[in-house]
Design an enzyme around this catalytic site. Structure first.
Site, PDB file in Angstrom:
ATOM      1  N   ASP A 165      11.270  -0.822 -29.381  1.00  0.00           N
ATOM      2  CA  ASP A 165      11.471   0.132 -28.291  1.00  0.00           C
ATOM      3  C   ASP A 165      10.374  -0.078 -27.259  1.00  0.00           C
ATOM      4  OD1 ASP A 165      12.707   2.304 -26.911  1.00  0.00           O
ATOM      5  OD2 ASP A 165      11.092   3.609 -27.577  1.00  0.00           O
ATOM      6  N   TYR A 207      10.347   1.105 -19.465  1.00  0.00           N
ATOM      7  CA  TYR A 207      11.136  -0.049 -19.048  1.00  0.00           C
ATOM      8  C   TYR A 207      12.187   0.333 -18.009  1.00  0.00           C
ATOM      9  CZ  TYR A 207       9.624  -3.277 -22.810  1.00  0.00           C
ATOM     10  OH  TYR A 207       8.920  -4.126 -23.633  1.00  0.00           O
ATOM     11  N   GLY A 208      12.518   1.615 -17.947  1.00  0.00           N
ATOM     12  CA  GLY A 208      13.686   2.065 -17.187  1.00  0.00           C
ATOM     13  C   GLY A 208      13.709   1.731 -15.718  1.00  0.00           C
ATOM     14  N   CYS A 243      16.439   0.835 -28.065  1.00  0.00           N
ATOM     15  CA  CYS A 243      16.164   1.122 -26.658  1.00  0.00           C
ATOM     16  C   CYS A 243      17.413   0.788 -25.850  1.00  0.00           C
ATOM     17  CB  CYS A 243      14.977   0.294 -26.180  1.00  0.00           C
ATOM     18  SG  CYS A 243      14.600   0.453 -24.428  1.00  0.00           S
ATOM     19  N   ASN A 244      18.032   1.799 -25.254  1.00  0.00           N
ATOM     20  CA  ASN A 244      19.242   1.578 -24.469  1.00  0.00           C
ATOM     21  C   ASN A 244      18.973   0.690 -23.261  1.00  0.00           C
ATOM     22  OD1 ASN A 244      21.666   3.580 -25.353  1.00  0.00           O
ATOM     23  ND2 ASN A 244      19.687   4.519 -25.805  1.00  0.00           N
ATOM     24  N   THR A 245      17.792   0.823 -22.667  1.00  0.00           N
ATOM     25  CA  THR A 245      17.452   0.014 -21.498  1.00  0.00           C
ATOM     26  C   THR A 245      17.435  -1.462 -21.853  1.00  0.00           C
ATOM     27  OG1 THR A 245      16.130   1.822 -20.572  1.00  0.00           O
ATOM     28  CG2 THR A 245      15.728  -0.377 -19.711  1.00  0.00           C
ATOM     29  N   CYS A 281      19.129   7.530 -24.236  1.00  0.00           N
ATOM     30  CA  CYS A 281      17.757   7.021 -24.329  1.00  0.00           C
ATOM     31  C   CYS A 281      17.192   7.558 -25.631  1.00  0.00           C
ATOM     32  CB  CYS A 281      16.918   7.488 -23.138  1.00  0.00           C
ATOM     33  SG  CYS A 281      15.166   7.031 -23.268  1.00  0.00           S
ATOM     34  N   HIS A 309      14.369   8.295 -26.551  1.00  0.00           N
ATOM     35  CA  HIS A 309      13.342   9.334 -26.427  1.00  0.00           C
ATOM     36  C   HIS A 309      13.946  10.739 -26.493  1.00  0.00           C
ATOM     37  CE1 HIS A 309      11.092   5.919 -24.844  1.00  0.00           C
ATOM     38  NE2 HIS A 309       9.980   6.639 -24.889  1.00  0.00           N
TER      39      HIS A 309
END
EC number: 5.1.1.3
Length: 266
Positions: free
Chosen positions: A11, A43-44, A74-76, A182, A184
């Site tokens: 992540d 990272y977004g 991590c979706n990003t 996300c 988080h």
């Protein structure tokens, strides 16, 4: 592939702890290496090419640690890379989120909160439409929620206000499903559920992802056959906030975290 090798979890920061927690619930005997790139978080707002570069560095590092699989928590990252470009077994949170959303919705109206990069990639929009072409997908970037988690929280009223600002407009769209796009965001789940009340099903993609990982390991005889799971936490930035947030979410105040210099990833 060594079935007793660890599972790597990647992540940009501390958010992937929500995925680790779900994995520990159903695969407690596995060994894990959690890698949080806390020096370069978030990272977004970074360009796709930079995210690809960072991911390649981390995956190569984990390969040297003899991991048997990598979980992209991590979706990003998932929205920025092609998993087929990496010569290792890899699972992604974004795909699990897409499937979970389609399974959860009744009226086909789905909200997604995520990072700027994930929203702009339209990965959720396209993925959900691929499985349900009649679905209506409403997205919003909520970078401020990522920072709240990475910084180790603020007072409850401030968190609630930030969550409300990010999510309340979805209720006007008559959504029945809200995807936490996300990793988080599940850390803020009590605040999110308070805003949407009982009108909306809140989807944590980590639940399906953990079950997909277990299913694959079982079906391919890759479940660890030694008892006693261990977790190694690696970060690239300061350890204090990571220990505070991860320790609280995992109900473990004594987690050991090793800081890795960026130069070691080159």
């Amino acid at each position: 592939m060594d079935k007793n090798g660890p599972i790597g979890i990647i992540d940009s920061g501390v958010g992937g702890i929500t995925v680790l927690k779900r994995l520990l619930e159903i695969l407690p005997e596995e060994d894990y290496i959690y890698f949080g790139d806390t020096l370069r978080v978030p990272y977004g707002n970074r360009p796709k090419e930079e995210i690809e570069k960072f991911t390649r560095e981390i995956v190569n590092y984990l390969k040297k640690q003899k991991v048997k699989a990598v979980v992209i928590a991590c979706n990003t990252i998932c929205s920025s890379i092609n998993k087929n470009d990496y010569e290792i077994l890899m699972f992604g949170i974004l795909e699990a989120g897409i499937k979970s959303a389609v399974e959860a919705t009744s009226n086909g109206r789905i909200g997604v909160i995520a990072t700027k990069r994930t929203v702009e990639s339209e990965a959720y929009l396209k993925g959900i439409k691929r499985l349900n072409r009649n679905a209506m997908v409403f997205q919003k970037a909520c970078p401020e929620l990522v920072l709240i988690v990475e910084n180790g929280f603020y007072e409850a009223s401030s968190i609630y206000s930030a969550v409300k600002k990010c999510t309340e407009e979805f209720l006007e769209k008559d959504i029945d499903t809200l995807v936490l796009g996300c990793t988080h965001f599940p850390i803020l789940l009590p605040f999110i559920e308070r805003v949407v009340d009982n009108k909306v099903t809140v989807v944590d993609p980590a639940i399906k992802l953990a079950h997909e990982v277990k299913k694959y390991l079982v079906e391919n005889n890759l479940v660890k056959d030694k008892k006693g799971g261990q977790i190694r936490f690696l970060v690239t930035g300061e350890k204090e906030n990571f220990i505070k947030v991860a320790g609280t979410f995992l109900n473990d105040k004594h987690i050991d975290v090793l800081r890795i210099a960026i130069e070691e990833l080159k």
